[in-house]
Write a protein that holds these residues in place. Structure first.
Motif, PDB file in Angstrom:
ATOM      1  N   HIS A 158     -11.054  89.531  -4.539  1.00 51.83           N
ATOM      2  CA  HIS A 158     -12.426  89.074  -4.298  1.00 51.83           C
ATOM      3  C   HIS A 158     -13.388  90.257  -4.333  1.00 51.83           C
ATOM      4  CE1 HIS A 158     -12.737  90.794  -0.274  1.00 51.83           C
ATOM      5  NE2 HIS A 158     -11.493  90.383  -0.078  1.00 51.83           N
ATOM      6  N   SER A 159     -14.649  89.972  -4.555  1.00 50.15           N
ATOM      7  CA  SER A 159     -15.668  91.007  -4.616  1.00 50.15           C
ATOM      8  C   SER A 159     -16.053  91.480  -3.223  1.00 50.15           C
ATOM      9  CB  SER A 159     -16.883  90.482  -5.381  1.00 50.15           C
ATOM     10  OG  SER A 159     -16.526  90.240  -6.727  1.00 50.15           O
ATOM     11  N   LYS A 160     -16.844  92.552  -3.186  1.00 49.54           N
ATOM     12  CA  LYS A 160     -17.230  93.222  -1.940  1.00 49.54           C
ATOM     13  C   LYS A 160     -17.994  92.267  -1.020  1.00 49.54           C
ATOM     14  CE  LYS A 160     -17.565  97.173   0.292  1.00 49.54           C
ATOM     15  NZ  LYS A 160     -16.395  97.708   0.923  1.00 49.54           N
ATOM     16  N   SER A 161     -17.522  92.202   0.214  1.00 46.10           N
ATOM     17  CA  SER A 161     -18.149  91.301   1.182  1.00 46.10           C
ATOM     18  C   SER A 161     -19.078  92.058   2.114  1.00 46.10           C
ATOM     19  CB  SER A 161     -17.084  90.559   1.989  1.00 46.10           C
ATOM     20  OG  SER A 161     -16.311  91.477   2.726  1.00 46.10           O
ATOM     21  N   SER A 162     -19.907  91.297   2.791  1.00 43.63           N
ATOM     22  CA  SER A 162     -20.882  91.852   3.720  1.00 43.63           C
ATOM     23  C   SER A 162     -20.315  91.874   5.130  1.00 43.63           C
ATOM     24  CB  SER A 162     -22.158  91.004   3.696  1.00 43.63           C
ATOM     25  OG  SER A 162     -23.040  91.421   4.718  1.00 43.63           O
ATOM     26  N   TRP A 163     -20.616  92.943   5.830  1.00 46.66           N
ATOM     27  CA  TRP A 163     -20.255  93.077   7.242  1.00 46.66           C
ATOM     28  C   TRP A 163     -21.526  93.098   8.094  1.00 46.66           C
ATOM     29  CZ3 TRP A 163     -15.208  93.309   9.051  1.00 46.66           C
ATOM     30  CH2 TRP A 163     -14.214  93.412   8.068  1.00 46.66           C
ATOM     31  N   ASP A 164     -22.642  92.647   7.526  1.00 42.07           N
ATOM     32  CA  ASP A 164     -23.934  92.735   8.200  1.00 42.07           C
ATOM     33  C   ASP A 164     -24.010  91.923   9.489  1.00 42.07           C
ATOM     34  OD1 ASP A 164     -24.852  94.443   6.283  1.00 42.07           O
ATOM     35  OD2 ASP A 164     -26.015  92.929   5.195  1.00 42.07           O
ATOM     36  N   ASN A 165     -23.323  90.795   9.506  1.00 40.87           N
ATOM     37  CA  ASN A 165     -23.373  89.948  10.691  1.00 40.87           C
ATOM     38  C   ASN A 165     -22.048  90.035  11.440  1.00 40.87           C
ATOM     39  OD1 ASN A 165     -23.680  88.004  12.636  1.00 40.87           O
ATOM     40  ND2 ASN A 165     -24.262  86.358  11.227  1.00 40.87           N
ATOM     41  N   PRO A 166     -22.019  90.785  12.551  1.00 39.82           N
ATOM     42  CA  PRO A 166     -20.761  90.949  13.289  1.00 39.82           C
ATOM     43  C   PRO A 166     -20.239  89.647  13.886  1.00 39.82           C
ATOM     44  CG  PRO A 166     -22.557  92.186  14.333  1.00 39.82           C
ATOM     45  CD  PRO A 166     -23.113  91.546  13.112  1.00 39.82           C
TER      46      PRO A 166
ATOM     47  N   ILE B 262     -13.122  84.749   7.711  1.00 40.45           N
ATOM     48  CA  ILE B 262     -13.094  83.760   6.632  1.00 40.45           C
ATOM     49  C   ILE B 262     -14.490  83.397   6.134  1.00 40.45           C
ATOM     50  CG2 ILE B 262     -13.095  81.692   8.093  1.00 40.45           C
ATOM     51  CD1 ILE B 262     -10.848  80.634   6.106  1.00 40.45           C
ATOM     52  N   GLU B 263     -15.516  83.673   6.943  1.00 42.42           N
ATOM     53  CA  GLU B 263     -16.887  83.292   6.610  1.00 42.42           C
ATOM     54  C   GLU B 263     -17.748  84.441   6.079  1.00 42.42           C
ATOM     55  OE1 GLU B 263     -18.272  80.344   6.248  1.00 42.42           O
ATOM     56  OE2 GLU B 263     -16.295  79.519   6.681  1.00 42.42           O
ATOM     57  N   ARG B 264     -17.172  85.629   5.901  1.00 39.69           N
ATOM     58  CA  ARG B 264     -17.987  86.736   5.405  1.00 39.69           C
ATOM     59  C   ARG B 264     -18.441  86.472   3.967  1.00 39.69           C
ATOM     60  NH1 ARG B 264     -15.365  91.368   4.781  1.00 39.69           N
ATOM     61  NH2 ARG B 264     -13.334  90.694   5.481  1.00 39.69           N
ATOM     62  N   PRO B 265     -19.752  86.595   3.698  1.00 40.75           N
ATOM     63  CA  PRO B 265     -20.282  86.372   2.345  1.00 40.75           C
ATOM     64  C   PRO B 265     -20.162  87.628   1.487  1.00 40.75           C
ATOM     65  CG  PRO B 265     -22.081  86.873   3.830  1.00 40.75           C
ATOM     66  CD  PRO B 265     -20.814  86.860   4.675  1.00 40.75           C
ATOM     67  N   LEU B 266     -20.543  87.502   0.241  1.00 41.03           N
ATOM     68  CA  LEU B 266     -20.612  88.672  -0.638  1.00 41.03           C
ATOM     69  C   LEU B 266     -21.876  89.462  -0.334  1.00 41.03           C
ATOM     70  CD1 LEU B 266     -19.648  87.247  -4.160  1.00 41.03           C
ATOM     71  CD2 LEU B 266     -18.179  88.402  -2.499  1.00 41.03           C
ATOM     72  N   ASN B 267     -21.789  90.772  -0.498  1.00 43.74           N
ATOM     73  CA  ASN B 267     -23.008  91.572  -0.427  1.00 43.74           C
ATOM     74  C   ASN B 267     -23.576  91.690  -1.846  1.00 43.74           C
ATOM     75  OD1 ASN B 267     -21.624  93.658  -1.754  1.00 43.74           O
ATOM     76  ND2 ASN B 267     -21.346  94.872   0.099  1.00 43.74           N
ATOM     77  N   SER B 268     -24.695  92.400  -2.001  1.00 42.95           N
ATOM     78  CA  SER B 268     -25.345  92.470  -3.315  1.00 42.95           C
ATOM     79  C   SER B 268     -24.447  93.146  -4.357  1.00 42.95           C
ATOM     80  CB  SER B 268     -26.697  93.165  -3.217  1.00 42.95           C
ATOM     81  OG  SER B 268     -26.547  94.460  -2.685  1.00 42.95           O
ATOM     82  N   ARG B 269     -23.715  94.176  -3.952  1.00 42.65           N
ATOM     83  CA  ARG B 269     -22.784  94.826  -4.884  1.00 42.65           C
ATOM     84  C   ARG B 269     -21.690  93.852  -5.319  1.00 42.65           C
ATOM     85  NH1 ARG B 269     -18.830  99.487  -2.878  1.00 42.65           N
ATOM     86  NH2 ARG B 269     -17.074  98.636  -4.020  1.00 42.65           N
ATOM     87  N   GLY B 270     -21.163  93.081  -4.377  1.00 45.07           N
ATOM     88  CA  GLY B 270     -20.129  92.106  -4.697  1.00 45.07           C
ATOM     89  C   GLY B 270     -20.599  91.065  -5.691  1.00 45.07           C
TER      90      GLY B 270
END
Length: 164
Positions: free
Chosen positions: A9-17, A22-30
Motif C-alpha cells: 500500500h502507499s504511504k499513509s498519514s499519521w496526522d490523526n493520532p 485500519i483507518e489510517r488514510p493516504l497522505n499526499s505522497r501516498g
C-alpha cells in the motif's frame, strides 16, 4: 503461467493520532505514488485481470488511485484476510482466484510483502510503500499455488525509480 503483481500500500498519514491502524488514510505522497504506479503498470502493459486489496483504508485508497490512473474497470475484491495476516493468508487468498485471471494485482502490507517475496523468490527485497513486484509463477491454476511454489521476480519497481 500466472503473473502476480504484488504491491505494498502507499504511504499513509499519521496526522490523526486517534485513527485506528485500519483507518489510517493516504497522505499526499501516498496518493501521488499510487497514481504513478498505476500509470506505470499501464505503460508496461501490465493491467491486471483482477485486483485484491486489504480492507485497511490505506490499501483500499491505494487500489482506488491505481484503478483511476489505469482507467480500469475490472473486478476489485476487498479482502480482510490480507490485513494483519501471513504469507499463508496471502496464498489462501490467491488460491481462491478464478483461473481466468492470469494477472492478479494484490495490494497488501509489510512485513508480509517482503516475507512473500522471500518465500517465493528465494531472495529478500525491501518493499517500501507503493513498491510493485512482478512475479511469474509457473502454475496453470491459482489453486496450485503453495508455500513450496517457486516464482521468478521479473520486475521490481519503487516510486523513486520512476519519478522524474
Amino acid at each position: 503461467m500466472k503473473t502476480l503483481l504484488l504491491m505494498r500500500h502507499s504511504k499513509s498519514s499519521w496526522d490523526n493520532p486517534a485513527d485506528q491502524d485500519i483507518e489510517r488514510p493516504l497522505n499526499s505522497r501516498g496518493k501521488r505514488e499510487a497514481t504513478l504506479m498505476g500509470k506505470h503498470l499501464v505503460n508496461e502493459g501490465l493491467e491486471p485481470d483482477m485486483i485484491v486489496c486489504s480492507n485497511a483504508k490505506r490499501a483500499r485508497r491505494t487500489a482506488e488511485k491505481v484503478i483511476k490512473a489505469m482507467d480500469w474497470n475490472g473486478p476489485l475484491e476487498v479482502n480482510p484476510d490480507l490485513y494483519f495476516s501471513s504469507v499463508i493468508s496471502y496464498v489462501d487468498v490467491l488460491n481462491q482466484q478464478l483461473d481466468k485471471h492470469d494477472r492478479v494485482l494484490l495490494i497488501g502490507h509489510n512485513p508480509i510483502i517482503e516475507d512473500f517475496l522471500s518465500t517465493f523468490t528465494g531472495g529478500w527485497r525491501e518493499a517500501k510503500t507503493s513498491t510493485v513486484a512482478q512475479l511469474k509463477i509457473d502454475i496453470k491454476s491459482w489453486s496450485d499455488l503453495s508455500h513450496n511454489t517457486k516464482a521468478r521476480l521479473k520486475n521490481f519497481w519503487i516510486p523513486a525509480m520512476l519519478e522524474k
